[in-house]
Design an enzyme around this catalytic site. Structure first.
Site, PDB file in Angstrom:
ATOM      1  N   GLU A 153       0.799  -1.239   0.000  1.00 19.42           N
ATOM      2  CA  GLU A 153       0.000   0.000   0.000  1.00 19.42           C
ATOM      3  C   GLU A 153       0.831   1.288   0.000  1.00 19.42           C
ATOM      4  O   GLU A 153       0.552   2.207   0.767  1.00 19.42           O
ATOM      5  CB  GLU A 153      -0.971  -0.004   1.194  1.00 19.42           C
ATOM      6  CG  GLU A 153      -1.885  -1.215   1.195  1.00 19.42           C
ATOM      7  CD  GLU A 153      -2.781  -1.311   2.433  1.00 19.42           C
ATOM      8  OE1 GLU A 153      -2.785  -0.382   3.252  1.00 19.42           O
ATOM      9  OE2 GLU A 153      -3.484  -2.330   2.568  1.00 19.42           O
ATOM     10  N   GLU A 258      -6.098 -10.928  -1.301  1.00 14.01           N
ATOM     11  CA  GLU A 258      -6.847 -10.800  -0.031  1.00 14.01           C
ATOM     12  C   GLU A 258      -8.350 -10.810  -0.302  1.00 14.01           C
ATOM     13  O   GLU A 258      -9.103 -10.009   0.283  1.00 14.01           O
ATOM     14  CB  GLU A 258      -6.453  -9.498   0.687  1.00 14.01           C
ATOM     15  CG  GLU A 258      -4.968  -9.350   0.940  1.00 14.01           C
ATOM     16  CD  GLU A 258      -4.596  -8.112   1.768  1.00 14.01           C
ATOM     17  OE1 GLU A 258      -5.501  -7.468   2.341  1.00 14.01           O
ATOM     18  OE2 GLU A 258      -3.397  -7.811   1.822  1.00 14.01           O
TER      19      GLU A 258
END
Ligand code: G3I
Length: 348
Positions: A153, A258
């Protein structure tokens, strides 16, 4: 009469909503149906303390990701202390059961230990801190962890480099150096960049792509990209396809890293999914798998990982302070319709 109805209606809803687990799949499991690795992220507490959880993980999945155990706050809780207990539990289980192990995550702006938040030092001291963290963890698991989410991220929603404790102290090119450090520590490990929102935000997807193209062109050792894919049943298939295509065009390995599919759009505290929603979830799991098979060439398929196993294990409810049911197994590890959707999508 009225009170009888009041008693019967919730029972009827329960029967209708939570009982469609008569979802029987002629015995085939997810990992058997999948033409590529099919993973789950796992929590140490559950793996050690809940035998049904452990059995489900062992039976259904061929790849494991550490949900939290290898994050910096867990594995490196004090400047001169590493805690390998959680990571070792998952990795030993993966080896005993013949599963691929994916390490998550070496560098993130969240789940940072307190000692790092209050660390004082010049840029060289910060560089040494991060380098030594990356290399100590990667070396400890050298040859045991097949792949790592090295940086997680790093790109913000507007496409800029996210302003974090790492970018503040190490400058804008810190991402490249993280991959070099990890590669030095285990030259055989596959190194991934992992992020969310590529399937939803073209600006961000383009920025991630530009960063990864730049890293590749400079010869930085990066082998794969992860699309987290925390989505809802309302997510547009065409948007998902477009984001996945953008990432696939890099030529790197592609990991849906995910995956979970939420139902409770309004994030209400009390929430009972309708049968219609559970059917939409079944359809969406199937769609995502089919889009992956359609878009990602065989040699680039690193696989699909579900973010934990049963509905009560998901981070979603904690995160939204609401109730939801985003995973393929229910709270008792019974197969939901979502499981059926996955199997249908996975089967060749
Ligand atoms: O285990 C402790 C418990 O002992 C303590 O009593 C409790 C008090 O808050 O906290 C528990 O730890 C929590 C942990 O989840 C286990 O439940 C942490 O506070 C909480 O911050 C942690 O949340 C995790 C989150 O990342 C932050 O690290 C979620 O489980 C995990 O699913 C989530 O995963 C992230 C990925 O790493 C990156 N992509 C997004 C994804 C979802 O946010």
């Amino acid at each position: 009469m009225r009170w009888l109805l009041l008693l019967l209606i919730p029972f009827f809803i329960w029967q209708k909503v939570y009982k469609p687990e008569e979802v029987k799949q002629d015995g085939i499991t997810l990992k058997q149906a999948a033409p590529f690795p099919l993973g789950a992220s796992v929590a140490v507490k559950l793996l050690l303390g809940d035998s049904l959880y452990r059995q489900t993980v062992e039976r259904e999945f061929s790849s494991l990701t550490s949900e939290n155990a290898l994050k910096m706050n867990r594995v490196h809780p004090a400047p001169d202390r590493y805690d390998w207990s959680g990571g070792d539990s998952i990795i030993n289980f993966a080896h005993q059961t013949g599963k691929r192990m994916h390490g998550h995550t070496l560098v993130w702006h969240r789940s940072i230990p307190k000692w790092v938040e209050s660390f004082q030092g010049d840029s060289l001291a910060w560089e040494n801190l991060l380098k030594s963290h990356i290399q100590t963890v990667v070396k400890h698991y050298k040859g045991k962890v097949r792949s790592w989410d090295v940086v997680n991220e790093a790109i913000d929603n507007d496409g800029s480099l996210r302003k974090t404790i790492w970018s503040d102290h190490l400058g804008s090119d810190y991402v490249a150096r993280c991959y070099q450090y990890a590669h030095e520590a285990d030259p055989n490990a596959l190194l991934f960049y992992n992020d969310f929102g590529q399937e939803n935000n073209p600006l961000k997807a383009t920025a991630i792509k530009a960063m990864l193209v730049d890293l590749k062109q400079r010869g930085i050792p990066i082998h794969g990209v992860g699309l987290q894919s925390h989505i809802t049943i309302y997510h547009s298939n065409s948007k998902y396809r477009a984001g996945l295509k953008e990432m696939t065009s890099l030529g790197l390995l592609v990991h849906i890293s995910e995956l979970d599919i939420r139902l409770n759009r309004k994030k209400t505290k009390e929430f009972i999914p309708s049968i219609g929603m559970l059917e939409q979830q079944e359809e969406k799991y199937k769609d995502i798998v089919e889009i992956y098979k359609d878009v990602v060439p065989v040699k680039q398929r690193y696989g699909i990982t579900i973010w934990n196993v049963g509905d009560k294990d998901s981070y979603v409810s904690d995160n939204c302070k609401c109730s939801d049911a985003p995973l393929p197994f229910d709270t008792n590890y019974k197969k939901k319709l979502a499981y059926k959707g996955l199997i249908e999508g996975l089967r060749e």
